[in-house]
Structures are given as structure tokens and as C-alpha cells.
Design a protein around this motif. Structure first.
Motif, PDB file in Angstrom:
ATOM      1  N   ILE A 109       1.321   7.309   7.664  1.00  0.00           N
ATOM      2  CA  ILE A 109       2.708   8.448   8.620  1.00  0.00           C
ATOM      3  C   ILE A 109       3.547   7.250   8.032  1.00  0.00           C
ATOM      4  CG2 ILE A 109       3.367   7.621  10.960  1.00  0.00           C
ATOM      5  CD1 ILE A 109       0.468   8.815  11.542  1.00  0.00           C
ATOM      6  N   GLY A 110       3.489   6.127   8.101  1.00  0.00           N
ATOM      7  CA  GLY A 110       4.692   5.248   7.600  1.00  0.00           C
ATOM      8  C   GLY A 110       5.508   6.005   6.494  1.00  0.00           C
ATOM      9  N   VAL A 111       4.277   6.422   5.121  1.00  0.00           N
ATOM     10  CA  VAL A 111       5.742   6.468   4.108  1.00  0.00           C
ATOM     11  C   VAL A 111       6.103   7.995   3.746  1.00  0.00           C
ATOM     12  CG1 VAL A 111       4.755   7.829   2.153  1.00  0.00           C
ATOM     13  CG2 VAL A 111       3.287   5.451   2.303  1.00  0.00           C
ATOM     14  N   ALA A 112       5.420   9.129   5.245  1.00  0.00           N
ATOM     15  CA  ALA A 112       5.738   9.981   5.255  1.00  0.00           C
ATOM     16  C   ALA A 112       7.063   9.797   6.021  1.00  0.00           C
ATOM     17  CB  ALA A 112       4.805  10.928   6.059  1.00  0.00           C
ATOM     18  N   ILE A 113       7.200   9.066   7.330  1.00  0.00           N
ATOM     19  CA  ILE A 113       8.489   8.405   8.003  1.00  0.00           C
ATOM     20  C   ILE A 113       9.583   8.082   6.950  1.00  0.00           C
ATOM     21  CG2 ILE A 113       9.399   7.371   9.922  1.00  0.00           C
ATOM     22  CD1 ILE A 113       6.610   7.890  11.605  1.00  0.00           C
ATOM     23  N   GLY A 114       8.951   7.190   5.993  1.00  0.00           N
ATOM     24  CA  GLY A 114      10.475   6.534   5.520  1.00  0.00           C
ATOM     25  C   GLY A 114      10.806   7.592   4.235  1.00  0.00           C
ATOM     26  N   GLY A 115      10.087   8.290   4.002  1.00  0.00           N
ATOM     27  CA  GLY A 115      10.197   9.317   2.627  1.00  0.00           C
ATOM     28  C   GLY A 115       9.401   9.374   1.966  1.00  0.00           C
ATOM     29  N   ARG A 116       8.622  10.278   1.322  1.00  0.00           N
ATOM     30  CA  ARG A 116       7.692   9.598   0.372  1.00  0.00           C
ATOM     31  C   ARG A 116       8.068  10.003  -1.243  1.00  0.00           C
ATOM     32  NH1 ARG A 116       4.548  14.876  -0.274  1.00  0.00           N
ATOM     33  NH2 ARG A 116       5.821  16.227   1.345  1.00  0.00           N
ATOM     34  N   THR A 117       9.048  10.571  -2.079  1.00  0.00           N
ATOM     35  CA  THR A 117       9.692  11.254  -2.535  1.00  0.00           C
ATOM     36  C   THR A 117      11.069  10.215  -2.609  1.00  0.00           C
ATOM     37  OG1 THR A 117      11.964  12.276  -1.372  1.00  0.00           O
ATOM     38  CG2 THR A 117       9.738  13.787  -2.170  1.00  0.00           C
ATOM     39  N   THR A 118      11.476   8.844  -1.980  1.00  0.00           N
ATOM     40  CA  THR A 118      12.046   7.885  -2.882  1.00  0.00           C
ATOM     41  C   THR A 118      11.181   6.420  -3.040  1.00  0.00           C
ATOM     42  OG1 THR A 118      12.404   7.332  -0.428  1.00  0.00           O
ATOM     43  CG2 THR A 118      13.897   8.928  -1.060  1.00  0.00           C
ATOM     44  N   LEU A 119      11.985   6.099  -3.363  1.00  0.00           N
ATOM     45  CA  LEU A 119      11.237   4.683  -4.078  1.00  0.00           C
ATOM     46  C   LEU A 119      11.198   3.483  -2.667  1.00  0.00           C
ATOM     47  CD1 LEU A 119      10.060   3.385  -6.253  1.00  0.00           C
ATOM     48  CD2 LEU A 119      13.086   1.844  -6.880  1.00  0.00           C
ATOM     49  N   VAL A 153       0.597  -1.224  -0.030  1.00  0.00           N
ATOM     50  CA  VAL A 153      -0.019   0.296   0.347  1.00  0.00           C
ATOM     51  C   VAL A 153       0.699   0.925   0.007  1.00  0.00           C
ATOM     52  CG1 VAL A 153      -1.841   1.136   1.267  1.00  0.00           C
ATOM     53  CG2 VAL A 153      -1.783  -1.172   1.236  1.00  0.00           C
ATOM     54  N   ALA A 154       2.342   1.426   0.924  1.00  0.00           N
ATOM     55  CA  ALA A 154       3.070   2.395   0.819  1.00  0.00           C
ATOM     56  C   ALA A 154       4.001   2.602  -0.450  1.00  0.00           C
ATOM     57  CB  ALA A 154       3.890   1.814   1.833  1.00  0.00           C
ATOM     58  N   VAL A 155       3.796   1.688  -1.635  1.00  0.00           N
ATOM     59  CA  VAL A 155       4.107   1.660  -2.349  1.00  0.00           C
ATOM     60  C   VAL A 155       3.247   2.703  -3.257  1.00  0.00           C
ATOM     61  CG1 VAL A 155       5.714   0.951  -3.988  1.00  0.00           C
ATOM     62  CG2 VAL A 155       5.853  -0.050  -2.404  1.00  0.00           C
ATOM     63  N   GLY A 156       2.200   2.380  -3.638  1.00  0.00           N
ATOM     64  CA  GLY A 156       1.441   3.375  -3.849  1.00  0.00           C
ATOM     65  C   GLY A 156       1.696   4.899  -3.586  1.00  0.00           C
ATOM     66  N   ILE A 157       1.386   5.037  -2.227  1.00  0.00           N
ATOM     67  CA  ILE A 157       0.715   6.187  -1.865  1.00  0.00           C
ATOM     68  C   ILE A 157       2.206   7.219  -2.132  1.00  0.00           C
ATOM     69  CG2 ILE A 157       0.627   7.503  -0.035  1.00  0.00           C
ATOM     70  CD1 ILE A 157      -0.708   4.985   1.568  1.00  0.00           C
ATOM     71  N   GLY A 158       3.564   6.290  -1.830  1.00  0.00           N
ATOM     72  CA  GLY A 158       4.534   6.841  -2.288  1.00  0.00           C
ATOM     73  C   GLY A 158       4.306   7.619  -3.881  1.00  0.00           C
ATOM     74  N   LEU A 159       3.411   6.901  -4.642  1.00  0.00           N
ATOM     75  CA  LEU A 159       3.667   7.430  -6.139  1.00  0.00           C
ATOM     76  C   LEU A 159       3.143   8.485  -6.115  1.00  0.00           C
ATOM     77  CD1 LEU A 159       3.900   6.453  -8.917  1.00  0.00           C
ATOM     78  CD2 LEU A 159       2.406   5.005  -9.416  1.00  0.00           C
ATOM     79  N   ALA A 160       1.408   8.092  -5.296  1.00  0.00           N
ATOM     80  CA  ALA A 160       0.458   9.512  -5.557  1.00  0.00           C
ATOM     81  C   ALA A 160       0.915  10.907  -4.414  1.00  0.00           C
ATOM     82  CB  ALA A 160      -0.891   9.035  -5.503  1.00  0.00           C
ATOM     83  N   TRP A 161       1.161  10.315  -3.663  1.00  0.00           N
ATOM     84  CA  TRP A 161       1.618  11.736  -2.469  1.00  0.00           C
ATOM     85  C   TRP A 161       3.150  12.166  -3.066  1.00  0.00           C
ATOM     86  CZ3 TRP A 161       2.432  11.380   2.781  1.00  0.00           C
ATOM     87  CH2 TRP A 161       2.850  12.520   3.709  1.00  0.00           C
ATOM     88  N   LEU A 218      10.758   1.018   3.384  1.00  0.00           N
ATOM     89  CA  LEU A 218      10.958   0.740   5.124  1.00  0.00           C
ATOM     90  C   LEU A 218      10.304   1.190   5.794  1.00  0.00           C
ATOM     91  CD1 LEU A 218      14.759   1.090   3.814  1.00  0.00           C
ATOM     92  CD2 LEU A 218      13.591  -0.989   4.374  1.00  0.00           C
ATOM     93  N   GLY A 219       9.315   2.477   5.414  1.00  0.00           N
ATOM     94  CA  GLY A 219       9.009   3.496   6.639  1.00  0.00           C
ATOM     95  C   GLY A 219       7.919   1.995   7.497  1.00  0.00           C
ATOM     96  N   ALA A 220       6.798   2.404   6.229  1.00  0.00           N
ATOM     97  CA  ALA A 220       5.616   1.340   7.267  1.00  0.00           C
ATOM     98  C   ALA A 220       6.144  -0.301   7.210  1.00  0.00           C
ATOM     99  CB  ALA A 220       5.438   0.765   5.194  1.00  0.00           C
ATOM    100  N   ILE A 221       6.775  -0.587   6.351  1.00  0.00           N
ATOM    101  CA  ILE A 221       7.286  -1.941   7.681  1.00  0.00           C
ATOM    102  C   ILE A 221       8.027  -1.041   9.447  1.00  0.00           C
ATOM    103  CG2 ILE A 221       9.573  -4.351   7.728  1.00  0.00           C
ATOM    104  CD1 ILE A 221       8.715  -4.773   4.495  1.00  0.00           C
ATOM    105  N   GLY A 222       8.760  -0.379   9.155  1.00  0.00           N
ATOM    106  CA  GLY A 222       9.414   0.144  10.769  1.00  0.00           C
ATOM    107  C   GLY A 222       8.916   0.426  11.622  1.00  0.00           C
ATOM    108  N   VAL A 223       7.364   1.199  11.225  1.00  0.00           N
ATOM    109  CA  VAL A 223       6.186   1.800  11.933  1.00  0.00           C
ATOM    110  C   VAL A 223       5.195   0.573  11.985  1.00  0.00           C
ATOM    111  CG1 VAL A 223       4.124   2.718  12.218  1.00  0.00           C
ATOM    112  CG2 VAL A 223       5.989   3.979   9.973  1.00  0.00           C
ATOM    113  N   ALA A 224       5.031  -0.477  11.252  1.00  0.00           N
ATOM    114  CA  ALA A 224       4.528  -1.492  11.728  1.00  0.00           C
ATOM    115  C   ALA A 224       5.259  -1.990  12.798  1.00  0.00           C
ATOM    116  CB  ALA A 224       4.032  -2.350  10.334  1.00  0.00           C
ATOM    117  N   TRP A 225       6.469  -2.782  12.627  1.00  0.00           N
ATOM    118  CA  TRP A 225       7.007  -3.773  13.214  1.00  0.00           C
ATOM    119  C   TRP A 225       7.158  -2.947  14.942  1.00  0.00           C
ATOM    120  CZ3 TRP A 225      11.734  -2.295  15.816  1.00  0.00           C
ATOM    121  CH2 TRP A 225      12.397  -3.089  16.810  1.00  0.00           C
TER     122      TRP A 225
END
Length: 372
Positions: A288-298, A54-62, A303-310
Motif C-alpha cells: 500500500i505504501g509503495v502504491a500510494i507513493g508511486g511505484r514507478t519512481t525512485l 522494504v518499499a524500495v525493493g518492491i518498487g524495483l520488482a513491481w 515517501l509512501g511507506a514512511i507517510g503511510v506508517a506515520w
């Protein structure tokens, strides 16, 4: 007037570096993780991989398109409920019943008409792949053609998520507030078998790598450049002859497509889907996971989504009431001080290391002679 602050641009890595990155990720997911993690932890990681999709798609759109998508729970829920309906029908067939168990408890003796098509595995898979993206296209055309953007689009998408969750709660024929659970099989495979649960982890890992590869192609294509141009200078893109609404719709539909697949995988991995898993709170958690990991990167969103969930799983076991406050504080700190996220901060640091500190521009020297 000072120039506006822009997020760091995404530089295209070389082919060798790209292949090395995918090989390392495949090694970690397909060899290292199954070797060192127990079956319980591996299943937990498979759940986190669904969030990463899900986060990969948010990174693309956002991140690339500037669309603050607060409504990904809708598309995640569509994929999840479509899969859950098929699994419940299949389980009822294994018991020799005509309707799922929860319908028997509720006094429903005949399968509702809109359930019947999902008795077919092929129809279910096609619906999971098509329906979330189709809904996103229709919504996107209705919103972006009217030039709704920014905070208005975010509020609208969040309101849509709330309405979707309320609708699910009121529908007893799909489980109501309890949702759908207690799945026994997955396309003929027993979910009680640890080998099949491990197979689901491999499926989720393979889908994640495929989604990342597809998103990379979109980001580094001419469409990706056009999407960034729409994010930064929408009116200028319109004057050049492009329709920004169509550009946004593609990214929005791609994000919905990824979310629908993630929701479909989430159901057999976790074993339950309910309105609480697709409402406002899960949608914000994705963001939140996308924002923390870095939304402009691939890889930042992954990593943000997995890290926040963990972190949520690990910390909530010891500090159940404190995790929500820690999550909110972390989100505020990242948005306030590191708008590009942790991955964007690392990228900026590497760039500064290569180029060295900025040197001041010397003042031009002129020789002043007296006027004669």
C-alpha cells in the motif's frame, strides 16, 4: 483501437540534481531529525525507515518489473528471525544460561541444532545477507521459468506468506505465536542505552540511503531498461534472445535482499518479532505504501511507506477502528484514479508544465481542382 495506458517513464536526473537530493536526504536524516525529535519519535522513525527499505525493493520488482510481490513478509521475517535468534543467544550468554529465557519456560534444556550456528555474529550477518536472496532466487526460478505471472504470481506469493506465518506459529522453539522479544543487547551494545538506540537510527538511515543509491544504479542501467522491456513486452524480449525469467529473478532477489536487511534492523529497533509482523497483513501494508507513493519512481516508495506508517501511528492513536477503513479507501482511490501514485502524478504535472498544453494537430489543407 486506442493505445493502452502506460505508466510514466522514469527520466534520469542530472548528476548535480542527484547529489543534491542525496545531500538533502542525509541532512534531514542525520542532522534535522535527531535535533527536533525526541528519543521515542526518533525510534519510531527508525522503524518507518525499515519499512521504507522494504518499499524500495518492491518498487524495483513491481514498479519496474511488473511483479506484484505480495509475499515480502517472508523475506522480512527471515532476516528478522535470524537476527532475533542471535540476539536471544547472546542475551542468554550474558546471564550465564545455555538456552534463551523462553526456552527455559517451555522446558527446553538444550539449544536446538539449527540455533547453534547463529551464536556467531559473522554467521548471522552472512545468513541475513544471503538466505533471503537465495530463497527468492530458488522461488523465482521455479515460478518464472514456468511463465507464472500477473495475478497468479501475486496469489502464489501471498499463499507463501500465509504458510510461512502458520509455520512460525507452530514452532515453539522460535517463540510460537508470541515470537521473540525482550532483547537486551545488540552485538555487545546495551539496547537500554538511549545512545545505542539513536545509533540504530543512524544505521537504518545509512542503509536506506545505500539501498536507494543501489536501486538507482539498477534502474538507470541497461539492466533497468531490460527489466522495463520485460514488464511491457515480455514475448518480444524473449524473441530478441533474452530470458525474461532470469531478468525477473534478479529484481525479485534484490527486493528479497533489501527486505531481509530491513527485517534484521527491525528487531533491535522495535524489540520484538512475531508471526503477526510477517504475515499477509504486513505484506499488503508494504504494498500500500509503495502504491500510494508511486511505484514507478525512485523516491515514491520511500515517501509512501514512511507517510503511510506515520499516518497509521498518528491516526490510530485517536481513531483506532477507523484507520483500517481509511487505509483501504486511500489504496482504492490511488489505484483507481492515480495508478502511478502521488509521486508519479507530481512528475506528470511537472512534465506538462515544461512542455505546455498539447496543441491540436491542424488538418492538412488541399486545393481541390475540377477534373478536366
Amino acid at each position: 483501437m486506442p493505445a493502452p495506458t502506460r505508466l510514466p517513464a522514469l527520466t534520469r536526473p542530472g548528476p548535480a540534481r542527484t547529489w543534491a537530493g542525496f545531500a538533502l536526504a542525509a541532512l534531514v536524516l542525520f542532522a534535522l531529525a535527531p535535533a527536533v525529535l525526541s528519543d521515542f519519535r526518533l525510534n519510531l522513525l527508525a522503524k518507518f525507515l525499515c519499512f521504507a527499505i522494504v518499499a524500495v525493493g518492491i518498487g524495483l520488482a513491481w514498479g519496474r518489473g511488473g511483479m506484484l510481490t505480495l509475499g515480502q513478509g517472508v523475506f522480512f521475517g527471515l532476516g528478522a528471525y535470524l537476527m532475533a535468534m542471535h540476539l536471544k543467544i547472546a542475551d542468554a550468554g550474558l546471564r550465564g544460561d545455555t538456552v534463551p529465557d523462553f526456552m527455559q519456560i517451555a522446558g527446553i534444556r538444550e539449544l536446538p541444532g539449527y540455533w547453534a550456528p547463529f551464536a556467531s555474529p559473522l554467521v548471522t550477518i552472512v545468513a541475513i545477507l544471503v538466505l533471503p536472496a537465495l530463497v527468492a532466487v530458488l522461488l523465482g526460478l521455479g515460478v518464472f521459468k514456468r511463465r507464472v505471472k500477473g495475478a497468479y504470481f501475486a496469489i502464489l506469493s501471498q499463499a507463501l506468506t500465509a504458510a510461512f506465518a502458520i509455520l512460525l506459529i507452530g514452532q515453539q522453539s522460535i517463540g510460537g505465536s508470541n515470537g521473540l522479544n525482550r532483547f537486551r543487547s545488540f552485538f555487545g551494545l546495551s539496547l537500554a542505552d538511549p545512545a545505542n538506540k539513536r545509533m540504530l537510527f543512524f544505521v537504518a538511515a545509512g542503509v536506506l540511503l545505500s539501498v536507494v543509491a543501489l536501486t538507482r544504479q539498477l534502474m538507470f542501467s541497461r539492466y533497468g531498461e531490460l527489466l522495463v522491456a520485460v514488464r511491457d513486452q515480455e514475448e518480444r524480449v524473449r524473441f530478441l534472445g533474452y530470458d525474461p525469467a532470469n531478468v525477473k529473478v534478479v529484481a525479485y532477489a534484490a527486493a528479497a535482499f533489501f527486505a531481509g536487511i530491513a527485517g534484521a534492523l527491525f528487531v533491535p529497533i522495535v524489540g520484538i518479532i512475531s508471526p503477526a509482523d510477517v504475515g499477509i497483513v504486513p505484506s499488503i501494508a508494504f504494498l500500500i505504501g509503495v502504491a500510494i507513493g508511486g511505484r514507478t519512481t525512485l523516491l515514491g516508495p520511500v515517501l509512501g511507506a514512511i507517510g503511510v506508517a506515520w499516518a497509521q501511528t498518528a491516526l490510530s492513536e485517536n481513531f483506532p477502528s477507523a484507520w483500517t477503513y481509511a487505509q483501504g479507501l486511500l489504496f482504492i482511490v490511488v489505484i483507481g484514479f492515480f495508478p502511478a501514485g502521488l509521486a508519479g502524478l507530481a512528475t506528470l504535472r511537472r512534465r506538462r508544465t515544461r512542455t505546455g498544453p498539447a496543441q491540436p494537430i491542424p488538418e492538412p489543407t488541399t486545393t481541390m481542382e475540377p477534373v478536366r
